[in-house]
Design an enzyme around this catalytic site. Structure first.
Site, PDB file in Angstrom:
ATOM      1  N   ASP A 172      -1.802  -5.814   4.287  1.00  0.00           N
ATOM      2  CA  ASP A 172      -1.325  -4.488   4.691  1.00  0.00           C
ATOM      3  C   ASP A 172      -2.474  -3.523   5.007  1.00  0.00           C
ATOM      4  OD1 ASP A 172       1.286  -5.418   4.091  1.00  0.00           O
ATOM      5  OD2 ASP A 172       1.003  -4.892   1.982  1.00  0.00           O
ATOM      6  N   GLU A 184      17.641   1.713  21.852  1.00  0.00           N
ATOM      7  CA  GLU A 184      16.699   2.343  22.796  1.00  0.00           C
ATOM      8  C   GLU A 184      15.391   2.662  22.061  1.00  0.00           C
ATOM      9  OE1 GLU A 184      19.833   3.571  22.357  1.00  0.00           O
ATOM     10  OE2 GLU A 184      20.640   2.655  24.171  1.00  0.00           O
ATOM     11  N   GLU A 244     -26.172  -3.228  -0.153  1.00  0.00           N
ATOM     12  CA  GLU A 244     -25.382  -3.803  -1.237  1.00  0.00           C
ATOM     13  C   GLU A 244     -25.128  -5.280  -0.929  1.00  0.00           C
ATOM     14  OE1 GLU A 244     -24.773  -2.206  -3.964  1.00  0.00           O
ATOM     15  OE2 GLU A 244     -25.685  -0.398  -3.141  1.00  0.00           O
ATOM     16  N   GLU A 271     -22.648  -6.837  -1.660  1.00  0.00           N
ATOM     17  CA  GLU A 271     -21.224  -6.963  -1.306  1.00  0.00           C
ATOM     18  C   GLU A 271     -20.932  -6.415   0.092  1.00  0.00           C
ATOM     19  OE1 GLU A 271     -22.459  -5.234  -3.794  1.00  0.00           O
ATOM     20  OE2 GLU A 271     -21.663  -3.204  -3.846  1.00  0.00           O
ATOM     21  N   ASP A 297     -26.669  -7.926  -6.780  1.00  0.00           N
ATOM     22  CA  ASP A 297     -26.222  -6.541  -6.587  1.00  0.00           C
ATOM     23  C   ASP A 297     -26.710  -5.921  -5.280  1.00  0.00           C
ATOM     24  OD1 ASP A 297     -24.918  -4.198  -7.298  1.00  0.00           O
ATOM     25  OD2 ASP A 297     -26.730  -3.348  -8.161  1.00  0.00           O
TER      26      ASP A 297
HETATM   27  O1  FUB Z   1       2.754  -6.330   0.987  1.00  0.00           O
HETATM   28  C1  FUB Z   1       4.072  -6.196   0.601  1.00  0.00           C
HETATM   29  C2  FUB Z   1       4.941  -5.972   1.806  1.00  0.00           C
HETATM   30  O2  FUB Z   1       4.818  -7.041   2.725  1.00  0.00           O
HETATM   31  C3  FUB Z   1       4.587  -4.765   2.624  1.00  0.00           C
HETATM   32  O3  FUB Z   1       4.965  -3.578   2.028  1.00  0.00           O
HETATM   33  C4  FUB Z   1       5.247  -5.096   3.914  1.00  0.00           C
HETATM   34  O4  FUB Z   1       4.851  -4.303   4.985  1.00  0.00           O
HETATM   35  C5  FUB Z   1       4.856  -6.549   4.060  1.00  0.00           C
HETATM   36  O5  FUB Z   1       3.573  -6.681   4.602  1.00  0.00           O
END
Ligand code: FUB
Length: 457
Positions: free
Chosen positions: A33, A199, A337, A339, A451
C-alpha cells in the site's frame, strides 16, 4: 577523446547495464500500500507492513514504515514510524492497513485505517515521526467500520483539504485547517457519500451477478494541471488499477479506464500512489515478487511514466527493472546510512528513526547494492561503522556483485552487537560513477550489524 572521458562513458554505460532488478524497492521487509509524499527535495514513501509470518491466512499488519530517497533508486529505511500501539485506546492488535502522510504548516499528518475500527490520524513534527495520537479516538465518526479503509488526503490550492476513503463505496470529508477535524455541516454529520455511478467508476458485474461499478478500494486523490484524479483498485480480485477524473474536488467523476491491469506476478490486491518529482512522474504499486512473497506478503514497487498530452494516464506495466535512471547520484564522501539500499539479498534492518536504523542479519555471501555512486576524481579510503561479537569482512566491489574488488574492510569483534566501532581500509583509487556492492564475508552465522559508511579522498 581523452582516455579518462572514454573510461567514464564506458563506466556509466556499464553501470546502466547492471540495473537488473529495482523492483520491489524494499527487499528487507514486506511492504504494501505505498503512499509517496514529496517534501522538499526528498520522496518519502509510507507503507503498510505485512509480517513475515501470516496469522489465520489473512492480512497480518501491526505497523507503518517509512522509506525515503533523493534519487529514486536508493531507498533509506527509517523503520516503523507508527504502529497500532500509537493508539492507546485501541484494543486491537492487527489491522494497520493502507496509510497516507501529508505535510501542512510544518506538521506531518499520517492518516491510517485500522481495519474494523475506521480512519484515524497521527501527527508529528518530522516526516519520520514520532507520530502521536492527537484525538484519543478515531478521526472519522461513522459506523461503516469494515468499509472505512484506505484514506487518501489532498490539500487544494485554496487551502481546503479533502480526505477520501472506502471499500466498496467512496466517502469524503472536508478537513478543517487543523487537519484533525472536519466540517460537520455537510453530508451525514460531515461524511459525504459519493454517488457510485457507472459513468463515474466504470461498469462491472458484482460476484452475485448484479450490475455494479468497477471501484473496489484504495483511492489515491490528487490534482494536476487543474484536473482532479482519483486512482483506485478495480474489478474485484485479482485487482487492477483504474482511474477517474473530475474538474471539481468533489466530482462529478468520470471513469477514464485502466492504468495497471492484473498480472500473474502481481498480488491479488493492488494499491497505487502517484507523484511528480524533479520533472518526472512516478506510479507506485505493490506485487508479491520477493522470495516467500504472497497475497499477504506484498512488496512496494515503482515505475516511471509520462502523462499523455491531454492529461490522461497511459497503461503502465509492472516491471522488474523499475526505475532505469535515477534523478541524482549518491555522494560517497559523506556519511551514508548502511540502510540506504538499491537492492539487497538476505539482510534485514532493525531499529527506528529514534533509536537509529541499521542493517542486521548479515551472513556470509549476503550483499547490499547502492546505485549510481559518484566517486568523482577518486576515493582512496573507506570506513564502515559496525558492531559485532564475531569478525567478518566487507568486500567493496564495483558494478556487479562479482565486479572489480577495490578493497576489503575487516570488521573485528567490538565486544557486543550494539557497541559500534568505525573500521577503515585503503581502497584502490575509484573514479567516476559506479554501482557499489558491499559483499559480506565470514564464518557461518550472523556476522555483524552495519550502521554507516563513507569514502575519503
Ligand atoms: O493492505 C490491506 C488492504 O489491502 C488495503 O487496505 C487495500 O487497499 C489492499 O491493498
Amino acid at each position: 577523446m581523452h582516455r579518462k572521458v572514454i573510461l567514464s562513458i564506458i563506466t556509466v554505460f556499464l553501470s546502466g547495464m547492471s540495473v537488473y532488478a529495482q523492483n520491489p524497492i524494499v527487499q528487507t521487509y514486506f511492504t504494501a500500500d505505498p503512499a509517496p509524499m514529496v517534501y522538499n527535495d526528498t520522496v518519502y514513501v509510507y507503507t503498510s507492513h505485512d509480517e513475515d509470518s501470516t496469522k489465520a491466512n489473512f492480512f497480518t499488519m501491526y505497523d507503518w514504515r517509512c522509506y525515503s530517497t533523493a534519487d529514486m533508486v536508493n531507498w533509506t529505511d527509517h523503520g516503523a514510524v507508527a504502529s497500532l500501539k500509537s493508539f492507546k485506546w485501541l484494543e486491537k492488535d492487527n489491522g494497520a492497513w493502507a496509510p497516507q502522510c501529508i505535510e501542512r504548516n510544518g506538521k506531518f499528518y499520517l492518516y491510517v485505517p485500522i481495519h474494523g475500527t475506521g480512519v484515524c490520524v497521527l501527527v508529528a513534527d518530522s516526516p519520520y515521526g514520532p507520530f502521536t495520537d492527537p484525538l484519543g479516538k478515531k478521526l472519522v465518526d461513522s459506523d461503516h467500520l469494515w468499509q472505512d479503509i484506505d484514506p487518501t488526503v489532498f490539500v487544494d490550492d485554496d487551502g481546503q483539504a479533502y480526505l477520501y476513503w472506502g471499500n466498496p463505496s467512496v466517502w469524503y470529508v472536508k478537513l478543517n485547517e487543523d487537519m484533525i477535524s472536519y466540517d460537520k455541516s455537510i453530508g451525514d454529520n460531515g461524511v459525504v457519500s459519493v454517488e457510485m455511478t457507472t459513468e463515474s467508476f466504470g461498469e462491472s458485474v458484482r460476484p452475485d451477478g448484479t450490475p455494479g461499478t468497477k471501484y473496489v478500494e484504495g483511492p489515491w486523490f490528487y490534482k494536476r494541471n487543474n484536473l482532479y484524479y482519483l486512482l483506485y483498485a478495480v474489478n474485484g480480485i485479482p485487482e487492477s488499477i483504474g482511474y477517474s477524473t473530475s474538474h471539481s474536488p468533489t466530482g462529478a467523476w468520470e471513469y477514464k479506464g485502466l492504468i495497471m491491469e492484473r498480472h500473474p506476478k502481481l498480488a491479488f490486491t493492488n494499491h497505487s500512489g502517484v507523484i511528480d518529482f524533479k520533472g518526472n512522474s512516478y506510479f507506485f504499486y505493490h506485487n508479491e515478487a520477493l522470495p516467500n512473497g504472497g497475497g499477504f506478503r506484498r512488496s512496494t514497487c515503482v515505475e516511471q511514466f509520462e502523462y499523455n498530452a491531454d492529461g490522461s494516464i497511459p497503461s503502465i506495466a509492472p516491471t522488474v527493472e523499475g526505475i532505469k535512471t535515477g534523478v541524482a547520484c549518491l555522494n560517497p564522501f559523506k556519511r551514508n546510512e548502511a540502510e540506504t539500499i538499491a537492492w539487497s539479498e538476505s539482510v534485514k534492518t532493525k531499529g527506528d528513526r529514534k533509536k537509529g536504523v541499521y542493517v542486521s542479519q548479515i551472513n556470509n555471501g549476503d550483499y547490499i547494492k547502492v546505485r549510481s555512486v559518484d566517486f568523482a576524481k577518486g576515493a582512496k579510503m573507506f570506513q564502515a561503522t559496525a558492531a559485532s561479537i564475531e569478525s567478518g569482512k566487507i568486500e567493496i566491489r564495483l558494478d556487479t556483485k562479482d565486479g572489480q574488488l577495490v578493497g576489503v574492510c575487516e570488521i573485528e569483534n567490538t565486544g557486543s552487537i550494539d557497541s559500534w566501532k568505525t573500521f577503515t581500509t585503503k581502497v584502490d583509487k575509484v573514479e567516476g560513477i559506479h554501482d557499489l556492492y558491499f559483499v559480506f564475508k565470514g564464518n557461518e552465522g550472523e556476522l555483524f550489524n552495519f550502521d554507516a559508511w563513507q569514502f575519503c579522498e
